[in-house]
Design an enzyme around this catalytic site. Structure first.
Site, short mmCIF file in Angstrom:
data_model
loop_
_atom_site.label_atom_id
_atom_site.label_comp_id
_atom_site.label_asym_id
_atom_site.label_seq_id
_atom_site.Cartn_x
_atom_site.Cartn_y
_atom_site.Cartn_z
N LEU A 134 0.90 -1.15 0.00
CA LEU A 134 0.00 0.00 0.00
C LEU A 134 0.93 1.19 0.00
O LEU A 134 1.81 1.31 0.86
CB LEU A 134 -0.89 -0.03 1.25
CG LEU A 134 -2.10 0.90 1.29
CD1 LEU A 134 -3.02 0.68 0.10
CD2 LEU A 134 -2.87 0.71 2.58
N ASP A 135 0.80 2.05 -0.99
CA ASP A 135 1.75 3.14 -1.17
C ASP A 135 1.90 4.00 0.08
O ASP A 135 0.98 4.12 0.89
CB ASP A 135 1.31 4.04 -2.33
CG ASP A 135 1.34 3.32 -3.66
OD1 ASP A 135 2.21 2.46 -3.85
OD2 ASP A 135 0.48 3.63 -4.51
N HIS A 136 3.06 4.62 0.19
CA HIS A 136 3.41 5.52 1.29
C HIS A 136 2.31 6.55 1.51
O HIS A 136 1.94 6.85 2.64
CB HIS A 136 4.74 6.17 0.93
CG HIS A 136 5.31 7.08 1.95
ND1 HIS A 136 5.28 8.45 1.80
CD2 HIS A 136 5.91 6.84 3.13
CE1 HIS A 136 5.86 9.00 2.86
NE2 HIS A 136 6.25 8.05 3.67
N SER A 180 -0.86 6.32 0.63
CA SER A 180 -2.19 5.73 0.72
C SER A 180 -2.42 5.24 2.14
O SER A 180 -1.48 5.06 2.90
CB SER A 180 -2.33 4.57 -0.27
OG SER A 180 -2.19 5.05 -1.60
#
Length: 180
Positions: A41-43, A45
């Site tokens: 899960l992106d930084h 997000s």
């Protein structure tokens, strides 16, 4: 072991960071020893991150061949038209190939979420809307690239479920054990 964790905004999905200055990681949240993120899960997000100590389970949760739905609540800049929503549903051409069809619908009211620090920039003259987007693939920054491709840049992205597992009432930084 399977852990559901509500990953806060601006936290990396790993336990260490070698960059300077170091960024916040999973190490600061008291998670059980020996687990690692099943997927990413992106930084920038937020939301549901599953962690496990079982490699086979991690593979079943993340491999696209197992077709685990991932649902996101996405705040976008702009007013989604029926054509833009249909384009997201049909699959969007990206630089690494077209996306698979997605389930997409406009949320009539914004979801009730925790506040984010820093908050999403508010602009009085630019409308925004919330979408629920469900995917079965997980390319790098896929939701953000899809919404940008149809002219609806993502402002905030929160994953609320992966397969049968949901975020539930977890607040950012909280976690709970779940059945695999």
């Amino acid at each position: 072991m399977l852990v559901a964790f509500n990953k806060p905004f601006n936290v990396l999905c790993q336990f260490t960071d070698r960059s300077q200055p170091p960024r916040a990681t999973l190490a600061g949240f008291g998670l059980p020893k020996g687990v690692y993120a099943a997927g990413r899960l992106d930084h920038d997000s937020e939301g549901l991150l599953l962690l496990t100590d079982d490699g086979g389970l991690a593979h079943r949760l993340t491999d696209p061949r197992h077709k685990q739905d991932k649902t996101y609540w996405v705040q976008v800049e702009g007013a989604p038209t029926p054509e833009k929503l249909q384009a997201l549903r049909d699959g969007v051409p990206l630089n690494d190939g077209p996306t698979l069809p997605a389930r997409v619908h406009l949320l009539e009211t914004p979801p009730v979420l925790w506040s984010r620090d820093p908050p999403v920039r508010f602009r009085k003259t630019v409308p925004d809307a919330w979408l629920a987007i469900t995917l079965r693939e997980g390319r790098n920054r896929q939701v953000r690239r899809m919404t940008a491709a149809v002219g609806l840049p993502t402002l905030r992205l929160v994953r609320v479920s992966m397969g049968p597992h949901s975020l539930g009432e977890l607040l950012p930084g909280q976690w709970r054990m779940v059945e695999g």
